[in-house]
Motif scaffolding. Structure first.
Motif, PDB file in Angstrom:
ATOM      1  N   ASP A 165      -7.104  -8.783  20.712  1.00 11.59           N
ATOM      2  CA  ASP A 165      -8.009  -9.703  20.347  1.00 11.59           C
ATOM      3  C   ASP A 165      -7.649 -11.400  20.679  1.00 11.59           C
ATOM      4  O   ASP A 165      -8.467 -12.015  21.276  1.00 11.59           O
ATOM      5  CB  ASP A 165      -8.221  -9.786  18.891  1.00 11.59           C
ATOM      6  CG  ASP A 165      -9.001  -8.627  18.339  1.00 11.59           C
ATOM      7  OD1 ASP A 165      -9.483  -7.996  19.158  1.00 11.59           O
ATOM      8  OD2 ASP A 165      -9.162  -8.325  16.979  1.00 11.59           O
ATOM      9  N   ALA A 166      -6.374 -11.717  20.746  1.00 14.20           N
ATOM     10  CA  ALA A 166      -5.945 -13.068  20.897  1.00 14.20           C
ATOM     11  C   ALA A 166      -5.799 -13.083  22.593  1.00 14.20           C
ATOM     12  O   ALA A 166      -6.446 -14.215  23.096  1.00 14.20           O
ATOM     13  CB  ALA A 166      -4.473 -13.141  20.297  1.00 14.20           C
ATOM     14  N   ARG A 167      -5.661 -12.081  23.167  1.00 13.24           N
ATOM     15  CA  ARG A 167      -5.730 -12.362  24.595  1.00 13.24           C
ATOM     16  C   ARG A 167      -7.351 -12.373  24.999  1.00 13.24           C
ATOM     17  O   ARG A 167      -7.500 -13.316  26.021  1.00 13.24           O
ATOM     18  CB  ARG A 167      -5.353 -11.046  25.463  1.00 13.24           C
ATOM     19  CG  ARG A 167      -5.289 -11.077  26.867  1.00 13.24           C
ATOM     20  CD  ARG A 167      -4.652  -9.799  27.492  1.00 13.24           C
ATOM     21  NE  ARG A 167      -5.726  -8.588  27.062  1.00 13.24           N
ATOM     22  CZ  ARG A 167      -6.682  -8.149  27.583  1.00 13.24           C
ATOM     23  NH1 ARG A 167      -7.013  -8.996  28.657  1.00 13.24           N
ATOM     24  NH2 ARG A 167      -7.312  -7.362  27.040  1.00 13.24           N
ATOM     25  N   ARG A 168      -8.524 -11.698  24.548  1.00 13.05           N
ATOM     26  CA  ARG A 168      -9.664 -11.535  24.667  1.00 13.05           C
ATOM     27  C   ARG A 168     -10.133 -13.165  24.303  1.00 13.05           C
ATOM     28  O   ARG A 168     -10.793 -13.743  25.228  1.00 13.05           O
ATOM     29  CB  ARG A 168     -10.531 -10.758  24.146  1.00 13.05           C
ATOM     30  CG  ARG A 168     -10.241  -9.201  24.755  1.00 13.05           C
ATOM     31  CD  ARG A 168     -11.405  -8.411  24.411  1.00 13.05           C
ATOM     32  NE  ARG A 168     -11.479  -8.219  22.790  1.00 13.05           N
ATOM     33  CZ  ARG A 168     -10.694  -7.240  22.275  1.00 13.05           C
ATOM     34  NH1 ARG A 168     -10.102  -6.389  22.637  1.00 13.05           N
ATOM     35  NH2 ARG A 168     -11.000  -7.224  20.726  1.00 13.05           N
ATOM     36  N   LEU A 174     -10.776 -19.908  28.399  1.00 18.22           N
ATOM     37  CA  LEU A 174     -10.596 -20.141  29.586  1.00 18.22           C
ATOM     38  C   LEU A 174     -11.904 -20.016  30.732  1.00 18.22           C
ATOM     39  O   LEU A 174     -12.144 -20.973  31.544  1.00 18.22           O
ATOM     40  CB  LEU A 174      -9.383 -19.567  30.367  1.00 18.22           C
ATOM     41  CG  LEU A 174      -8.268 -19.630  29.774  1.00 18.22           C
ATOM     42  CD1 LEU A 174      -7.019 -18.578  30.448  1.00 18.22           C
ATOM     43  CD2 LEU A 174      -7.608 -21.038  30.138  1.00 18.22           C
ATOM     44  N   SER A 175     -12.496 -19.049  30.512  1.00 16.03           N
ATOM     45  CA  SER A 175     -13.792 -18.882  31.158  1.00 16.03           C
ATOM     46  C   SER A 175     -15.015 -20.041  31.050  1.00 16.03           C
ATOM     47  O   SER A 175     -15.628 -20.094  31.663  1.00 16.03           O
ATOM     48  CB  SER A 175     -14.389 -17.512  30.647  1.00 16.03           C
ATOM     49  OG  SER A 175     -14.843 -17.524  29.448  1.00 16.03           O
ATOM     50  N   GLY A 192      -8.743 -21.255  17.112  1.00 18.15           N
ATOM     51  CA  GLY A 192      -8.530 -19.964  17.494  1.00 18.15           C
ATOM     52  C   GLY A 192      -7.806 -18.999  16.604  1.00 18.15           C
ATOM     53  O   GLY A 192      -8.150 -17.705  16.353  1.00 18.15           O
ATOM     54  N   VAL A 193      -6.461 -19.525  16.158  1.00 15.92           N
ATOM     55  CA  VAL A 193      -5.851 -18.845  15.102  1.00 15.92           C
ATOM     56  C   VAL A 193      -6.438 -18.705  13.772  1.00 15.92           C
ATOM     57  O   VAL A 193      -6.482 -17.523  13.233  1.00 15.92           O
ATOM     58  CB  VAL A 193      -4.504 -19.698  14.778  1.00 15.92           C
ATOM     59  CG1 VAL A 193      -3.727 -19.202  13.831  1.00 15.92           C
ATOM     60  CG2 VAL A 193      -3.684 -20.081  15.901  1.00 15.92           C
ATOM     61  N   GLY A 194      -7.390 -19.484  13.472  1.00 12.05           N
ATOM     62  CA  GLY A 194      -8.005 -19.417  12.075  1.00 12.05           C
ATOM     63  C   GLY A 194      -9.028 -18.097  12.119  1.00 12.05           C
ATOM     64  O   GLY A 194      -9.383 -17.580  11.535  1.00 12.05           O
ATOM     65  N   SER A 195      -9.885 -18.441  13.453  1.00 14.24           N
ATOM     66  CA  SER A 195     -10.915 -17.241  13.764  1.00 14.24           C
ATOM     67  C   SER A 195     -10.168 -15.746  13.985  1.00 14.24           C
ATOM     68  O   SER A 195     -10.612 -14.896  13.361  1.00 14.24           O
ATOM     69  CB  SER A 195     -11.353 -17.619  14.981  1.00 14.24           C
ATOM     70  OG  SER A 195     -12.417 -16.399  15.373  1.00 14.24           O
ATOM     71  N   LEU A 196      -8.894 -15.712  14.558  1.00 13.08           N
ATOM     72  CA  LEU A 196      -8.331 -14.420  14.723  1.00 13.08           C
ATOM     73  C   LEU A 196      -7.827 -13.949  13.293  1.00 13.08           C
ATOM     74  O   LEU A 196      -7.860 -12.834  12.861  1.00 13.08           O
ATOM     75  CB  LEU A 196      -7.167 -14.621  15.381  1.00 13.08           C
ATOM     76  CG  LEU A 196      -6.223 -13.313  15.714  1.00 13.08           C
ATOM     77  CD1 LEU A 196      -6.878 -12.248  16.414  1.00 13.08           C
ATOM     78  CD2 LEU A 196      -5.061 -13.848  16.678  1.00 13.08           C
ATOM     79  N   PHE A 197      -7.444 -14.949  12.080  1.00 19.11           N
ATOM     80  CA  PHE A 197      -6.964 -14.578  10.711  1.00 19.11           C
ATOM     81  C   PHE A 197      -8.217 -14.015  10.234  1.00 19.11           C
ATOM     82  O   PHE A 197      -8.228 -13.052   9.429  1.00 19.11           O
ATOM     83  CB  PHE A 197      -6.376 -15.921  10.133  1.00 19.11           C
ATOM     84  CG  PHE A 197      -6.290 -15.743   8.592  1.00 19.11           C
ATOM     85  CD1 PHE A 197      -5.215 -14.815   8.410  1.00 19.11           C
ATOM     86  CD2 PHE A 197      -7.297 -15.993   7.696  1.00 19.11           C
ATOM     87  CE1 PHE A 197      -4.820 -14.505   6.821  1.00 19.11           C
ATOM     88  CE2 PHE A 197      -6.967 -15.665   6.401  1.00 19.11           C
ATOM     89  CZ  PHE A 197      -6.037 -15.055   6.041  1.00 19.11           C
TER      90      PHE A 197
END
Length: 250
Positions: A165-168, A174-175, A192-197
């Protein structure tokens, strides 16, 4: 995700040590570490015997010495701390190569280096001969509180999913032409970290509800409930017993 997981430190060599039950290996390493920690730092012959014992175990387990040395560099920060102790230590001092070194600091540095290195090497041998799934199974058989083993099991199962998930998310960022590299751009990383959490928390809730609806009561079923025979306990006991004999003789 229900399959067994291996970790980067595991070496599938199929040796006799690999075939031992995980609980006996965990106990052997734990008792060996306790003996090492309780050994006085000035008992130099004992530490020499411990290193020989660990080297012999690595040969029996077919774990290459270079592999061990490379991964033992994880203790490098503690080694640097140990190097500083003789310089900043107090008490009686000795002169060496024009430097004034503390005797207590030298003993403390040797204590950290010797015991830390032996502990790291023993842990690496355990990791090299036991899969992560078997380590958790061994801890469960040793009656470690179920809440710890269950949390570790779920973490193991979903670590690859979270990493993907973090890689995507990084590829998506980047895109869109945004690649934060500086301190004042840390907001994007924090978002990004908050969204992943949040995504992980929501997934955990869904998985837990699905497990409860299928009869989960707080403990995952074990597909292999084989208990270690007395012979394996006796074989694993040679490590702490020999180390204890070295400590007594030294």
């Amino acid at each position: 995700m229900g399959a067994g997981h291996a970790h980067p430190l595991y070496l599938d060599r199929g040796g006799r040590v690999h075939r031992l039950a995980p609980e006996v290996k965990i106990m052997a390493v734990l008792l060996f570490t306790i003996v090492v920690v309780l050994t006085p730092p000035t008992s130099y012959p004992a530490f020499a015997g411990y290193f020989v014992l660990v080297a012999a175990l690595a040969v029996v387990a077919r774990v290459p010495a270079l592999w061990l040395l490379k991964r033992a560099t994880i203790e490098l920060p503690f080694v640097l701390l140990a190097i500083a102790l003789p310089i900043v230590g107090h008490g009686e001092r000795v002169q060496w190569l024009g430097m004034s070194l503390s005797v207590d600091g030298l003993h403390g540095a040797w204590n950290i280096f010797a015991k830390g290195t032996l502990g790291v090497l023993a842990s690496l041998l355990l990791a090299a001969t036991t899969t992560m799934r078997d380590l958790l199974l061994g801890l469960d058989r040793l009656r470690v509180p179920a809440v710890f083993t269950q949390i570790a099991t779920f973490m193991l199962r979903y670590l690859d999913v979270l990493a993907d998930d973090a890689r995507r998310m990084r590829i998506a960022r980047l895109s869109r032409g945004y690649d934060p590299r500086f301190l004042w751009q840390v907001k994007a990383f924090a978002v990004g970290v908050g969204s992943l959490f949040l995504r992980s928390y929501e997934r955990g809730e869904r998985v837990y509800l699905a497990m409860v609806s299928r009869g989960y009561t707080g403990r995952l079923p074990s597909p292999n409930d084989r208990r270690a025979p007395a012979g394996e306990w006796a074989a694993a006991a040679t490590l702490p017993l020999i180390s204890l004999g070295i400590a007594v003789l030294a």
